[in-house]
Scaffold this motif. Structure first.
Motif, mmCIF file in Angstrom:
data_model
loop_
_atom_site.group_PDB
_atom_site.id
_atom_site.type_symbol
_atom_site.label_atom_id
_atom_site.label_comp_id
_atom_site.label_asym_id
_atom_site.label_seq_id
_atom_site.Cartn_x
_atom_site.Cartn_y
_atom_site.Cartn_z
ATOM 1 N N LEU A 1 0.811 -1.219 0.000
ATOM 2 C CA LEU A 1 0.000 0.000 0.000
ATOM 3 C C LEU A 1 0.848 1.274 0.000
ATOM 4 O O LEU A 1 0.382 2.336 -0.430
ATOM 5 C CB LEU A 1 -0.927 0.016 1.224
ATOM 6 N N ILE A 2 2.087 1.166 0.468
ATOM 7 C CA ILE A 2 2.949 2.345 0.584
ATOM 8 C C ILE A 2 3.138 3.017 -0.770
ATOM 9 O O ILE A 2 3.100 4.250 -0.878
ATOM 10 C CB ILE A 2 4.319 1.951 1.184
ATOM 11 N N VAL A 3 3.363 2.212 -1.827
ATOM 12 C CA VAL A 3 3.625 2.784 -3.152
ATOM 13 C C VAL A 3 2.485 3.683 -3.587
ATOM 14 O O VAL A 3 2.689 4.782 -4.118
ATOM 15 C CB VAL A 3 3.842 1.654 -4.180
ATOM 16 N N TRP A 4 1.256 3.252 -3.345
ATOM 17 C CA TRP A 4 0.075 4.023 -3.743
ATOM 18 C C TRP A 4 -0.193 5.184 -2.784
ATOM 19 O O TRP A 4 -0.334 6.328 -3.205
ATOM 20 C CB TRP A 4 -1.130 3.083 -3.807
ATOM 21 N N LEU A 5 -0.230 4.889 -1.480
ATOM 22 C CA LEU A 5 -0.605 5.915 -0.511
ATOM 23 C C LEU A 5 0.418 7.036 -0.402
ATOM 24 O O LEU A 5 0.053 8.201 -0.244
ATOM 25 C CB LEU A 5 -0.815 5.274 0.864
ATOM 26 N N SER A 6 1.703 6.703 -0.474
ATOM 27 C CA SER A 6 2.728 7.743 -0.304
ATOM 28 C C SER A 6 2.680 8.760 -1.443
ATOM 29 O O SER A 6 3.034 9.928 -1.255
ATOM 30 C CB SER A 6 4.119 7.119 -0.201
ATOM 31 N N ASN A 7 2.256 8.333 -2.629
ATOM 32 C CA ASN A 7 2.110 9.276 -3.746
ATOM 33 C C ASN A 7 0.942 10.228 -3.528
ATOM 34 O O ASN A 7 0.939 11.350 -4.028
ATOM 35 C CB ASN A 7 1.909 8.516 -5.060
ATOM 36 N N ILE A 8 -0.073 9.765 -2.792
ATOM 37 C CA ILE A 8 -1.275 10.577 -2.564
ATOM 38 C C ILE A 8 -1.152 11.416 -1.295
ATOM 39 O O ILE A 8 -1.432 12.615 -1.284
ATOM 40 C CB ILE A 8 -2.523 9.663 -2.462
ATOM 41 N N LYS A 9 -0.705 10.772 -0.210
ATOM 42 C CA LYS A 9 -0.732 11.406 1.106
ATOM 43 C C LYS A 9 0.635 11.899 1.566
ATOM 44 O O LYS A 9 0.725 12.661 2.530
ATOM 45 C CB LYS A 9 -1.282 10.407 2.146
ATOM 46 N N GLY A 10 1.705 11.422 0.918
ATOM 47 C CA GLY A 10 3.041 11.694 1.423
ATOM 48 C C GLY A 10 3.456 10.619 2.419
ATOM 49 O O GLY A 10 2.627 9.866 2.930
ATOM 50 N N LYS A 11 4.748 10.559 2.707
ATOM 51 C CA LYS A 11 5.262 9.492 3.564
ATOM 52 C C LYS A 11 4.804 9.642 5.014
ATOM 53 O O LYS A 11 4.453 8.663 5.669
ATOM 54 C CB LYS A 11 6.786 9.461 3.485
ATOM 55 N N LYS A 12 4.838 10.872 5.525
ATOM 56 C CA LYS A 12 4.463 11.084 6.924
ATOM 57 C C LYS A 12 3.020 10.666 7.181
ATOM 58 O O LYS A 12 2.733 9.903 8.124
ATOM 59 C CB LYS A 12 4.660 12.553 7.300
ATOM 60 N N ARG A 13 2.091 11.142 6.376
ATOM 61 C CA ARG A 13 0.682 10.819 6.589
ATOM 62 C C ARG A 13 0.419 9.332 6.359
ATOM 63 O O ARG A 13 -0.456 8.748 7.010
ATOM 64 C CB ARG A 13 -0.194 11.673 5.673
ATOM 65 N N THR A 14 1.158 8.721 5.448
ATOM 66 C CA THR A 14 1.011 7.279 5.238
ATOM 67 C C THR A 14 1.446 6.508 6.477
ATOM 68 O O THR A 14 0.772 5.563 6.907
ATOM 69 C CB THR A 14 1.833 6.825 4.019
ATOM 70 N N MET A 15 2.580 6.917 7.069
ATOM 71 C CA MET A 15 3.038 6.247 8.278
ATOM 72 C C MET A 15 2.067 6.477 9.433
ATOM 73 O O MET A 15 1.794 5.564 10.222
ATOM 74 C CB MET A 15 4.449 6.700 8.662
ATOM 75 N N LEU A 16 1.533 7.696 9.553
ATOM 76 C CA LEU A 16 0.540 7.969 10.602
ATOM 77 C C LEU A 16 -0.682 7.062 10.428
ATOM 78 O O LEU A 16 -1.234 6.553 11.409
ATOM 79 C CB LEU A 16 0.119 9.438 10.560
ATOM 80 N N THR A 17 -1.099 6.862 9.181
ATOM 81 C CA THR A 17 -2.221 5.960 8.910
ATOM 82 C C THR A 17 -1.896 4.545 9.370
ATOM 83 O O THR A 17 -2.737 3.851 9.966
ATOM 84 C CB THR A 17 -2.555 5.953 7.404
#
Length: 437
Positions: free
Chosen positions: A283-299
């Motif tokens: 999911l990181i590949v998709w989410l990090s492009n949309i939300k950024g790395k920080k918000r993806t990790m928070l999720t």
């Protein structure tokens, strides 16, 4: 920044397999070493707690030493890559020795545990830290660095699950009732595969992008940069907290099912649900492009926390299905967190370069430092609390010990996830990325 892709799939796979190699041994330590020491090797839980504390003090020095060694290395193979060749064989040898059970006195066995475990800790750092430090030298393409980090964690998480699920069956297969022999044969198999995979990384992964004009900075300037590198400080603390909660949970799992549920045979099944971590990594590949790395990790932290709460409901309502669903959801969140660690460390290394300091070895050392400190302190906390509760190996446990196992398995992790979330809120991703670009 160069947006071309510098690596091809054989190199990407070889890079990912480096983490798989290390995790064949590391996951044995994270999940089963405390149990091995108390229930198989015959050490007191209090002695193991002290051993883990001493090892963690040593890690403070070891991570810095290996980081400095990488930064000072000059060879035709690069700065990080030679460490795979130099330390692969000693690493797997000490891995095997750690699970040898010599016929010594109680004191002799404790000394053996100190020598082998401390040696293994140093050598683990020597082969694992370069995996992180080499990443920003493989490409200057941010999306490619994210892909490489995801590939690394996909293989690393896959092997963690394989070890968690198949270790006890392999011990039973090899040992046929003799757990000492079963543990030894299992670690020999894992170590042999680990050695081949580490050497594969050495031969097929190559450093490309360096800044030799700023490679020889004095330590005073490097440490000044570290104090100013706020993203590095924040992500370092998050890494430590992640591995602390992972160690506490993993090492308590077998105690929970053996002494609370009274079904040790369920451990491989429970661990199989952590396969969901791979979903989080992907999911990181998709989410990090949309939300950024920080918000993806928070999720990911929120999902892990929610899974932990569901596990609590399963434990106290004695609903095994609820417990397993909680493990599943928790694993997805954990996969999202750990999959981003090396990628975000690579960003802090590039941020340091933007300040005029190239110190990938020292900056990457925070990853191994966090792993080792989290693993050791997690083991120390678990062993120490078991000792305080009156734990006696291979006996029916008191109500106090059962309650302590529940605390380790459920409540301490819940608190740590909250601390992780609050800490990451202070991570200033936007300012860092602007400086890098």
């Amino acid at each position: 920044m160069d947006q071309t892709w510098q690596t091809k799939w054989p190199e990407r796979i070889s890079y990912g397999l480096s983490d798989a190699a290390d995790n064949l041994v590391f996951q044995m330590l994270t999940t089963y070493l405390l149990f091995f020491y108390t229930d198989v090797y015959g050490l007191q839980a209090s002695s193991v707690a002290i051993l883990f504390l001493v090892a963690r003090i040593a890690d403070v020095v070891e991570s810095l030493i290996i980081g400095l060694m990488i930064d000072r290395t000059r060879s035709r193979f690069g700065k990080s890559r030679p460490f795979f060749m130099w330390y692969a064989f000693p690493y797997v040898v000490f891995a095997v020795l750690t699970f040898v059970t010599p016929n010594f006195s109680g004191t002799g066995k404790l000394i053996w545990a100190y020598v082998t475990y401390l040696g293994l800790g140093f050598l683990y750092t020597a082969v694992n830290l370069p995996i992180t430090s080499i990443l920003p030298t493989l490409s200057q393409n941010e999306k490619e660095l994210t892909l490489l980090g995801v590939i690394r964690q996909f293989f690393g998480s896959s092997v963690q699950i394989i070890v968690a699920v198949f270790t006890l069956p392999l011990i039973a297969f090899f040992g046929k009732g003799n757990q000492k022999f079963g543990f030894l044969m299992t670690i020999i198999v894992f170590s042999a595969i680990s050695f081949l995979l580490i050497m594969n990384t050495f031969f097929h992964v190559h450093e490309r992008f360096k800044n030799p004009e700023i490679a020889h900075q004095p330590l005073k300037q490097i440490f000044s940069m570290l104090k100013s590198n706020q993203p590095w400080l924040i992500i370092s603390l998050v890494i430590f907290l992640y591995w602390l909660v992972t160690a506490i949970k993993n090492q308590t799992t077998i105690y929970y099912f053996k002494y609370v549920v009274n079904q040790e045979s369920l451990v491989p099944l429970a661990n199989s649900f952590t396969l969901a971590a791979l979903f989080g990594v992907v999911l990181i590949v998709w989410l990090s492009n949309i939300k950024g790395k920080k918000r993806t990790m928070l999720t990911g932290i929120v999902l892990a926390f929610a899974g932990q709460l569901i596990m609590a409901i399963g434990v106290y309502s004695q609903l095994t299905a609820g417990l397993f669903f909680g493990i599943f959801l928790n694993a997805i969140g954990n996969g999202m967190v750990v999959g981003l660690v090396s990628i975000m460390i690579a960003d802090t290394i590039r941020y340091g370069v933007s300040m005029g300091i190239q110190a990938e070895g020292i900056l990457a050392s925070t990853d191994d430092f966090g792993v080792n400190m989290g693993l050791g302190l997690g083991g120390m906390i678990t062993a120490g609390l078991l000792q305080l509760s009156g734990y006696i190996a291979n006996q029916k446990q008191s109500s106090g010990t059962i309650a302590m196992i529940d605390i380790n398995y459920i409540w301490i992790p819940i608190v740590i996830y909250v601390l992780m979330f609050v800490t990451l809120l202070f991570y200033n991703e936007n300012r860092m990325m602007k400086a890098i670009h």
